[in-house]
Design a protein around this motif. Sequence first.
Motif, PDB file in Angstrom:
ATOM      1  N   LEU A   1     -35.922  38.645 -10.630  1.00 41.55           N
ATOM      2  CA  LEU A   1     -36.097  40.082 -10.687  1.00 41.55           C
ATOM      3  C   LEU A   1     -34.981  40.671 -11.553  1.00 41.55           C
ATOM      4  O   LEU A   1     -33.863  40.160 -11.549  1.00 41.55           O
ATOM      5  N   PRO A   2     -35.252  41.729 -12.296  1.00 37.63           N
ATOM      6  CA  PRO A   2     -34.200  42.298 -13.158  1.00 37.63           C
ATOM      7  C   PRO A   2     -33.042  42.835 -12.329  1.00 37.63           C
ATOM      8  O   PRO A   2     -33.233  43.365 -11.232  1.00 37.63           O
ATOM      9  N   ARG A   3     -31.818  42.679 -12.833  1.00 36.72           N
ATOM     10  CA  ARG A   3     -30.615  43.156 -12.171  1.00 36.72           C
ATOM     11  C   ARG A   3     -30.098  44.410 -12.870  1.00 36.72           C
ATOM     12  O   ARG A   3     -30.290  44.583 -14.083  1.00 36.72           O
ATOM     13  N   SER A   4     -29.436  45.261 -12.078  1.00 35.70           N
ATOM     14  CA  SER A   4     -28.938  46.521 -12.620  1.00 35.70           C
ATOM     15  C   SER A   4     -27.763  46.991 -11.772  1.00 35.70           C
ATOM     16  O   SER A   4     -27.636  46.621 -10.601  1.00 35.70           O
ATOM     17  N   LEU A   5     -26.897  47.821 -12.353  1.00 38.74           N
ATOM     18  CA  LEU A   5     -25.870  48.485 -11.560  1.00 38.74           C
ATOM     19  C   LEU A   5     -26.522  49.564 -10.695  1.00 38.74           C
ATOM     20  O   LEU A   5     -27.511  50.183 -11.099  1.00 38.74           O
ATOM     21  N   PRO A   6     -26.000  49.817  -9.507  1.00 42.41           N
ATOM     22  CA  PRO A   6     -26.614  50.816  -8.629  1.00 42.41           C
ATOM     23  C   PRO A   6     -26.778  52.184  -9.287  1.00 42.41           C
ATOM     24  O   PRO A   6     -27.848  52.807  -9.208  1.00 42.41           O
ATOM     25  N   GLU A   7     -25.713  52.665  -9.950  1.00 45.36           N
ATOM     26  CA  GLU A   7     -25.779  54.004 -10.548  1.00 45.36           C
ATOM     27  C   GLU A   7     -26.859  54.116 -11.614  1.00 45.36           C
ATOM     28  O   GLU A   7     -27.431  55.192 -11.825  1.00 45.36           O
TER      29      GLU A   7
ATOM     30  N   SER B   1     -22.717  53.394  -5.714  1.00 44.36           N
ATOM     31  CA  SER B   1     -22.086  52.152  -5.263  1.00 44.36           C
ATOM     32  C   SER B   1     -21.316  52.376  -3.968  1.00 44.36           C
ATOM     33  O   SER B   1     -21.275  51.500  -3.098  1.00 44.36           O
ATOM     34  N   SER B   2     -20.719  53.557  -3.825  1.00 43.58           N
ATOM     35  CA  SER B   2     -19.945  53.844  -2.624  1.00 43.58           C
ATOM     36  C   SER B   2     -20.809  53.851  -1.381  1.00 43.58           C
ATOM     37  O   SER B   2     -20.342  53.522  -0.285  1.00 43.58           O
ATOM     38  N   ALA B   3     -22.099  54.213  -1.508  1.00 44.28           N
ATOM     39  CA  ALA B   3     -23.009  54.190  -0.362  1.00 44.28           C
ATOM     40  C   ALA B   3     -23.271  52.759   0.085  1.00 44.28           C
ATOM     41  O   ALA B   3     -23.329  52.466   1.290  1.00 44.28           O
ATOM     42  N   VAL B   4     -23.434  51.853  -0.880  1.00 43.99           N
ATOM     43  CA  VAL B   4     -23.650  50.447  -0.538  1.00 43.99           C
ATOM     44  C   VAL B   4     -22.391  49.872   0.102  1.00 43.99           C
ATOM     45  O   VAL B   4     -22.455  49.114   1.080  1.00 43.99           O
ATOM     46  N   SER B   5     -21.231  50.233  -0.426  1.00 47.34           N
ATOM     47  CA  SER B   5     -19.965  49.778   0.160  1.00 47.34           C
ATOM     48  C   SER B   5     -19.828  50.268   1.593  1.00 47.34           C
ATOM     49  O   SER B   5     -19.391  49.529   2.487  1.00 47.34           O
ATOM     50  N   ALA B   6     -20.196  51.521   1.834  1.00 46.45           N
ATOM     51  CA  ALA B   6     -20.117  52.065   3.193  1.00 46.45           C
ATOM     52  C   ALA B   6     -21.058  51.314   4.133  1.00 46.45           C
ATOM     53  O   ALA B   6     -20.716  51.056   5.299  1.00 46.45           O
ATOM     54  N   PHE B   7     -22.226  50.951   3.645  1.00 47.14           N
ATOM     55  CA  PHE B   7     -23.169  50.157   4.440  1.00 47.14           C
ATOM     56  C   PHE B   7     -22.562  48.806   4.805  1.00 47.14           C
ATOM     57  O   PHE B   7     -22.617  48.374   5.969  1.00 47.14           O
ATOM     58  N   LEU B   8     -21.972  48.126   3.838  1.00 45.50           N
ATOM     59  CA  LEU B   8     -21.365  46.818   4.105  1.00 45.50           C
ATOM     60  C   LEU B   8     -20.205  46.947   5.084  1.00 45.50           C
ATOM     61  O   LEU B   8     -20.012  46.076   5.948  1.00 45.50           O
ATOM     62  N   ASN B   9     -19.446  48.023   4.971  1.00 46.79           N
ATOM     63  CA  ASN B   9     -18.346  48.241   5.917  1.00 46.79           C
ATOM     64  C   ASN B   9     -18.880  48.437   7.335  1.00 46.79           C
ATOM     65  O   ASN B   9     -18.302  47.931   8.293  1.00 46.79           O
ATOM     66  N   ARG B  10     -19.980  49.194   7.474  1.00 41.74           N
ATOM     67  CA  ARG B  10     -20.576  49.398   8.789  1.00 41.74           C
ATOM     68  C   ARG B  10     -21.050  48.072   9.379  1.00 41.74           C
ATOM     69  O   ARG B  10     -20.878  47.817  10.573  1.00 41.74           O
ATOM     70  N   ILE B  11     -21.659  47.247   8.554  1.00 38.86           N
ATOM     71  CA  ILE B  11     -22.135  45.938   9.021  1.00 38.86           C
ATOM     72  C   ILE B  11     -20.967  45.126   9.570  1.00 38.86           C
ATOM     73  O   ILE B  11     -21.072  44.507  10.639  1.00 38.86           O
ATOM     74  N   LYS B  12     -19.850  45.143   8.864  1.00 39.16           N
ATOM     75  CA  LYS B  12     -18.671  44.386   9.301  1.00 39.16           C
ATOM     76  C   LYS B  12     -18.068  44.982  10.567  1.00 39.16           C
ATOM     77  O   LYS B  12     -17.781  44.256  11.535  1.00 39.16           O
TER      78      LYS B  12
ATOM     79  N   ALA C   1     -15.784  52.582  -8.014  1.00 30.71           N
ATOM     80  CA  ALA C   1     -16.702  52.295  -6.911  1.00 30.71           C
ATOM     81  C   ALA C   1     -17.552  51.065  -7.221  1.00 30.71           C
ATOM     82  O   ALA C   1     -17.794  50.224  -6.345  1.00 30.71           O
ATOM     83  N   ALA C   2     -17.998  50.947  -8.472  1.00 28.25           N
ATOM     84  CA  ALA C   2     -18.810  49.789  -8.855  1.00 28.25           C
ATOM     85  C   ALA C   2     -17.992  48.502  -8.767  1.00 28.25           C
ATOM     86  O   ALA C   2     -18.498  47.460  -8.316  1.00 28.25           O
ATOM     87  N   ASP C   3     -16.731  48.564  -9.196  1.00 27.25           N
ATOM     88  CA  ASP C   3     -15.867  47.378  -9.129  1.00 27.25           C
ATOM     89  C   ASP C   3     -15.600  46.982  -7.673  1.00 27.25           C
ATOM     90  O   ASP C   3     -15.596  45.799  -7.339  1.00 27.25           O
ATOM     91  N   LEU C   4     -15.374  47.974  -6.820  1.00 32.64           N
ATOM     92  CA  LEU C   4     -15.133  47.685  -5.405  1.00 32.64           C
ATOM     93  C   LEU C   4     -16.354  47.032  -4.773  1.00 32.64           C
ATOM     94  O   LEU C   4     -16.236  46.050  -4.036  1.00 32.64           O
ATOM     95  N   LEU C   5     -17.536  47.550  -5.069  1.00 34.51           N
ATOM     96  CA  LEU C   5     -18.758  46.973  -4.514  1.00 34.51           C
ATOM     97  C   LEU C   5     -18.954  45.542  -4.996  1.00 34.51           C
ATOM     98  O   LEU C   5     -19.300  44.655  -4.202  1.00 34.51           O
ATOM     99  N   SER C   6     -18.724  45.312  -6.274  1.00 29.99           N
ATOM    100  CA  SER C   6     -18.874  43.961  -6.810  1.00 29.99           C
ATOM    101  C   SER C   6     -17.944  42.987  -6.094  1.00 29.99           C
ATOM    102  O   SER C   6     -18.333  41.868  -5.745  1.00 29.99           O
ATOM    103  N   GLU C   7     -16.709  43.426  -5.851  1.00 25.33           N
ATOM    104  CA  GLU C   7     -15.741  42.576  -5.141  1.00 25.33           C
ATOM    105  C   GLU C   7     -16.193  42.336  -3.697  1.00 25.33           C
ATOM    106  O   GLU C   7     -16.101  41.208  -3.198  1.00 25.33           O
ATOM    107  N   GLN C   8     -16.695  43.388  -3.040  1.00 26.20           N
ATOM    108  CA  GLN C   8     -17.182  43.231  -1.667  1.00 26.20           C
ATOM    109  C   GLN C   8     -18.305  42.204  -1.597  1.00 26.20           C
ATOM    110  O   GLN C   8     -18.317  41.317  -0.737  1.00 26.20           O
ATOM    111  N   LEU C   9     -19.270  42.357  -2.468  1.00 31.79           N
ATOM    112  CA  LEU C   9     -20.450  41.495  -2.430  1.00 31.79           C
ATOM    113  C   LEU C   9     -20.102  40.038  -2.702  1.00 31.79           C
ATOM    114  O   LEU C   9     -20.731  39.127  -2.170  1.00 31.79           O
TER     115      LEU C   9
END
Length: 490
Positions: free
Chosen positions: A10-16, A22-33, A337-345
């Motif tokens: 499937l094609p890949r893309s940056l969230p924005e 990206s900050s919304a996805v990061s917040a989701f991952l933080n909630r999961i943790k 925010a994009a760099d932080l999300l990439s590092e989180q993932l």
Amino acid sequence: MNKTHVIPQLPRSLPEEQGIRSSAVSAFLNRIKESDLALHNFMLLRHGHVVAEGSWSPYTPERQHMLFSLSKSFTATAVGLAAAEQLLSLEDKVVSFFPEEAPDQPGSNLAQMNISHLLMMGTGHTEDTMTELLNDAEGNWVKAFLRQPVDREPGTFFLYNTGATYMLSAILQKVSGQTLLEYLTPRLFAPLGINNPVWQSCPRGINTGGYGLSVTTEDISRFGQLYLQKGIWNGNQLLPQEWIESASSKQIANGDGQPDSGDWSQGYGYQFWRCRHNIYRGDGAFGQFCIIMPEQDAVIAITSGTNKLQEVMNAVWELLLPGMSGEEEPAALHPAAADLLSEQLSSLRFDPPAVMTVSDAEAGMNGLIYHMEPNEYQLETLSVTFISNEARLTLNSVPAGIHEVILGRSEWMFSSARLTPDSASADAVMSSFTWAAGDVLQLTMLLVETPFCYTLEIAVKEQAILLTMTVNVTMGPLEPPVQIQGMLQP
């Protein structure tokens, strides 16, 4: 033998670039943790592009994962395809397909039951039939289903009934001459690029339908994207749009439908659940999700090992949903925010337990064989052999025979062993060991193609051991740990 084809990603893309912060996805991952929700794999699609994906090591994206009841949505899709091919009609009576298994004089409710009632979980049963199917001495699940009392008029009463989905599989096999898996392979799996799916079968060779399918997280995403695109894939109408509209719409009430009453009371379609926010989903036990968001043009695929399914969905609604705008945002505006999300993932992981690296008890039990007292698992002997930073757990049980699990000292190591009682083949296991106390060896085993994690604690007492076993998730309330005594043979 199934051939493996090269699958275009499937094609890949940056969230924005697809209108997601990206900050919304990061917040989701933080909630999961923070909520300890134990996700294994996660994939988010917007406008047909993968904008975020991650696997919690040692889980990996290429492994197939057991879907449990998310399988039901695939089974329903086969029925939609069969209806389009005029192999069956949703108004066909269930008993008409099985004259040999049906009672000589079916009651009026059973006689009225049709395929649409199976699809909407409105069969009229007041108890899930699956237990009776599994316990049938002859292994004739169809006959076992048809002899269960049908206390309500079909179509008037919702009851989640895995046996009903099995009957859809049995009917599909009856009219097509193929198993559910065989039927779906050229019509759904191959066109979507889903390679070598696995589906369990009943004793008579009918795919279980209501559970038993294993595919990858990206496969789940592709399936959800097909529904989001109203059945169109690569320009071809694989699945009728009318079917998707029916399957994803409320066919029967299953609660009060109020926005604050959670996501199991918003109505049920054809093996899909309605959700709040005009969203619908397929889901399976322990957090297997295919969430389809038509208004946001988004799909979320999740595999996990949690009993907190509502909390996972709450995290999606509260954090991801508000992060989806209607407009694409220049990625350059959000580089941090994009760099932080990439590092989180890229750093998602489950760390192996590490309490005490070594213990004097290690030498005392090394390689000794302990004979276990009679137990429900029919485990007869157990031994642990230590070699440097590796331990080998050897189990001998009546149903599975002798099998060996390799464990790393406070690190994950891979092995293949049959640990689940009903498994027809070996489980893929990532395992580690540590000493929880000076005389207590703790073994952690992740069955990485399932939701399950087994923890074994072995308390060493001179000529004896006490084995305590726990599992992370169960269908009902978590049961107390199982304890089994073992003795050295004189």
